[in-house]
Design a protein around this motif. Structure first.
Motif, short mmCIF file in Angstrom:
data_model
loop_
_atom_site.label_atom_id
_atom_site.label_comp_id
_atom_site.label_asym_id
_atom_site.label_seq_id
_atom_site.Cartn_x
_atom_site.Cartn_y
_atom_site.Cartn_z
N VAL A 251 48.18 -23.07 -54.08
CA VAL A 251 48.32 -24.06 -55.16
C VAL A 251 47.92 -25.43 -54.60
O VAL A 251 48.37 -25.82 -53.51
N ILE A 252 47.11 -26.15 -55.33
CA ILE A 252 46.62 -27.45 -54.84
C ILE A 252 47.73 -28.50 -54.95
O ILE A 252 48.29 -28.73 -56.02
N LEU A 276 43.50 -30.86 -61.38
CA LEU A 276 43.51 -29.77 -60.38
C LEU A 276 44.89 -29.59 -59.72
O LEU A 276 45.21 -28.49 -59.27
N GLU A 277 45.68 -30.65 -59.67
CA GLU A 277 46.94 -30.55 -58.92
C GLU A 277 47.88 -29.56 -59.57
O GLU A 277 48.06 -29.53 -60.78
N GLY A 278 48.44 -28.66 -58.74
CA GLY A 278 49.35 -27.62 -59.24
C GLY A 278 48.62 -26.35 -59.67
O GLY A 278 49.24 -25.38 -60.09
N LYS A 279 47.28 -26.36 -59.60
CA LYS A 279 46.50 -25.18 -60.00
C LYS A 279 45.84 -24.56 -58.78
O LYS A 279 45.84 -25.13 -57.69
N ALA A 282 40.46 -21.40 -59.44
CA ALA A 282 39.81 -20.30 -60.18
C ALA A 282 38.55 -20.85 -60.86
O ALA A 282 38.43 -22.06 -61.08
N ALA A 283 37.64 -19.93 -61.21
CA ALA A 283 36.34 -20.37 -61.75
C ALA A 283 36.48 -21.24 -63.00
O ALA A 283 35.79 -22.26 -63.15
N ASP A 284 37.38 -20.86 -63.93
CA ASP A 284 37.50 -21.65 -65.16
C ASP A 284 38.12 -23.03 -64.88
O ASP A 284 37.75 -24.02 -65.50
N THR A 285 39.03 -23.08 -63.91
CA THR A 285 39.62 -24.38 -63.52
C THR A 285 38.55 -25.27 -62.92
O THR A 285 38.47 -26.46 -63.23
N ALA A 322 36.87 -23.35 -52.56
CA ALA A 322 37.62 -22.13 -52.95
C ALA A 322 37.33 -20.98 -52.00
O ALA A 322 38.16 -20.11 -51.77
N ALA A 323 36.14 -21.00 -51.42
CA ALA A 323 35.73 -19.90 -50.53
C ALA A 323 36.27 -20.07 -49.11
O ALA A 323 36.14 -19.16 -48.28
#
Ligand SMILES: Cc1cc2nc3c(=O)[nH]c(=O)nc-3n(C[C@H](O)[C@H](O)[C@H](O)COP(=O)(O)OP(=O)(O)OC[C@H]3O[C@@H](n4cnc5c(N)ncnc54)[C@H](O)[C@@H]3O)c2cc1C
Ligand code: SF4
Length: 324
Positions: A251-252, A276-279, A282-285, A322-323
């Motif tokens: 989680v960011i 983005l914070e708390g997520k 993922a691709a859709d985010t 993400a990778a």
């Protein structure tokens, strides 16, 4: 070239004192200043060569903080294993500046303090441009391909520094020395736009110099990335760049996205960061954050291409993070 006085101080105090004269300018590697002097873009009566000062070219771990001297060369920053490991976005940005020759001469201090690259400012004949103490902006009715989509006012020139974009994503600070001693300025407050003063790009007074850049422990070692879009693969300024860092594993906790070459100062995409914070990434985010990064952009006549460029680069940067 108009004649000038060349000085080579051996201490920061002496340099600051020499810079108190009218039209005195600090010299790092000279890759920007010498061009400005040859074309007589800005009056220069005294050059204060900082390279005679010992101990300003370090790249070191200072009790957990990454400390880089103002005279550290961009090539050394790009090839430093310490910088690549602790602050990858900075190593990548330094490595994408211009050419090996310029990176071997150009310093970090000079990279941050360089003047704008607006083609009208760089045209010796356009003496009435605001940046040259005139009263006109040629970009408003002219060719605005290189110019700002955020935050322009009287002047729409963008900040050209690649390392500034990376350091903004890394929450760095700039150590400045002047006649009253030393002060540390957060990078978010270091650059100034035309709404503050269209004659300068930073908070530096004429008799102040950058001595060091510091990246705090909180930002070190977390994944970060710098990407740059430019028409040519080498020796070209960014048309748009992005520096991004996320702190947090699944989680960011903190996200920082800084955009380069789209505003008179490095531009933080604060809406995308907050989203983005708390997520997780993922691709859709990532896709939604990329859309938000361009929120508020107001292109001029010929730079609307920067809006999809911002979205594409942010998507690419977050996908790379993400990778990791
Ligand atoms: C062909 C070409 C391509 C380029 N491409 C890029 C690019 O892709 N990306 C990019 O970011 N830049 C680019 N540059 C711009 C720039 O020249 C370099 O980035 C370089 O880092 C500037 O550093 P320098 O030490 O040579 O600065 P100098 O030319 O010595 O100085 C630049 C300015 O900073 C001031 N200054 C220097 N050191 C200090 C200090 N310690 N404290 C306060 N003020 C200081 C000087 O007075 C001057 O105004 C390019 C330049 C050229 C000529
Ligand atoms: S954008 Fe700024 S530097 Fe360029 S012409 Fe306008 S005032 Fe001058």
């Amino acid at each position: 070239m108009k004649s000038f006085e060349y000085t080579r101080p051996t201490s920061v105090q002496e340099a600051v004192q020499l810079l108190s004269a009218q039209n005195a300018r600090a010299l790092g590697g000279g890759t920007d200043l010498l061009g400005i002097m040859k074309d007589a873009l800005l009056p220069t009566d005294r050059v204060v060569d900082l390279k005679g000062i010992q101990g300003l070219d370090h790249i070191k771990d200072d009790a957990g903080t990454l400390a880089i001297g103002a005279l550290a060369r961009l090539g050394d920053i790009a090839s430093s294993s310490l910088v690549s490991q602790k602050a990858p976005a900075l190593a990548q940005a330094a490595g994408l500046v211009a050419s090996p020759q310029i990176r071997n001469m150009g310093t970090l201090g000079g990279n941050l303090a360089q003047k704008v690259r607006c083609w009208y400012f760089r045209d010796a004949d356009r003496t009435d441009c605001y940046k040259r103490n005139g009263s006109y902006c040629y970009a408003v009715l002219g060719a605005s391909d290189l110019h700002a989509v955020f935050g322009g006012a009287a002047c729409f020139a963008v900040h050209p520094s690649d390392t500034a974009t990376a350091l903004s994503a890394l929450d760095a600070s700039v150590v400045v020395a002047g006649p009253k001693g030393q002060r540390t300025v957060p990078i978010a407050s270091f650059f100034v736009g035309p709404d503050t003063d269209y004659l300068r790009e930073t908070v530096l007074a004429p008799d102040e110099i950058i001595t060091e850049v510091r990246v705090p422990p909180g930002a070190l070692g977390a994944p970060s990335v710098f990407l740059k879009a430019a028409p040519r693969r080498s020796i070209d300024f960014a048309r748009t760049s992005v520096g991004a860092q996320v702190v947090g594993t699944n989680v960011i906790q903190t996200a920082r996205i800084a955009l380069g070459a789209v505003a008179p100062t490095p531009h933080r995409a604060t809406k995308a960061e907050a989203f983005l914070e708390g997520k997780s990434l993922a691709a859709d985010t990532i896709a939604q954050a990329a859309e938000l990064a361009a929120d508020g952009a107001k292109p001029l006549a010929s730079n609307a291409y920067k809006v999809p460029l911002i979205k594409g680069l942010v998507r690419q940067a977050l996908t790379a993070l993400a990778a990791r």
